[in-house]
Design an enzyme around this catalytic site. Structure first.
Site, PDB file in Angstrom:
ATOM      1  N   CYS A   1      15.173  56.376   1.355  1.00 20.72           N
ATOM      2  CA  CYS A   1      14.439  55.147   1.613  1.00 20.72           C
ATOM      3  C   CYS A   1      13.717  55.229   2.963  1.00 20.72           C
ATOM      4  O   CYS A   1      12.554  54.863   3.068  1.00 20.72           O
ATOM      5  CB  CYS A   1      15.404  53.983   1.592  1.00 20.72           C
ATOM      6  SG  CYS A   1      14.628  52.386   1.470  1.00 20.72           S
ATOM      7  N   THR A   2      14.416  55.709   3.965  1.00 22.09           N
ATOM      8  CA  THR A   2      13.834  55.782   5.303  1.00 22.09           C
ATOM      9  C   THR A   2      12.656  56.753   5.342  1.00 22.09           C
ATOM     10  O   THR A   2      11.603  56.436   5.913  1.00 22.09           O
ATOM     11  CB  THR A   2      14.903  56.195   6.338  1.00 22.09           C
ATOM     12  OG1 THR A   2      15.978  55.253   6.286  1.00 22.09           O
ATOM     13  CG2 THR A   2      14.328  56.225   7.734  1.00 22.09           C
ATOM     14  N   ALA A   5       9.667  55.096   3.569  1.00 22.96           N
ATOM     15  CA  ALA A   5       9.132  53.984   4.356  1.00 22.96           C
ATOM     16  C   ALA A   5       8.404  54.480   5.602  1.00 22.96           C
ATOM     17  O   ALA A   5       7.345  53.956   5.963  1.00 22.96           O
ATOM     18  CB  ALA A   5      10.257  53.026   4.737  1.00 22.96           C
TER      19      ALA A   5
END
Length: 104
Positions: A1-2, A5
């Protein structure tokens, strides 16, 4: 996710220049979303969809497997939606570190 993003954040000006707007959606709480956004200084909004209204509407919640374990969770999917609200593309095989090039 990081990684995903951050890739989108690093290329935010490119998206804006081409008329794109980015919105992240997660089932995490508003506080967790806010902390995540602030920690990495993301220039785009993150929606806290705790009751999964949007997540279920887009059909991205369901069974997943990770390290031999099965559980329900959100699937990593990107929807490219035009100004009239019409879905132009659905990216289901997201390359987290190079997602910008998949979209653009």
């Amino acid at each position: 996710c990081t990684a995903e993003a951050c890739n989108l954040s690093d290329n935010h000006e490119r998206f804006e220049a081409q008329g794109y707007r980015i919105l992240g959606v997660s089932a995490d709480s508003a506080k967790r979303q806010s902390n995540f956004k602030n920690k990495y200084n993301f220039p785009y909004p993150l929606l806290a969809d705790e009751d999964k209204t949007v997540i279920n509407a887009f059909g991205v919640w369901g069974p997943k497997k990770f390290m031999g374990r099965e559980y329900d969770g959100i699937h990593r999917v990107t929807f490219v939606i035009d100004a009239d609200g019409v879905i132009e593309d659905v990216i289901t095989k997201v390359k987290t570190k190079d997602h910008t090039s998949q979209i653009l």
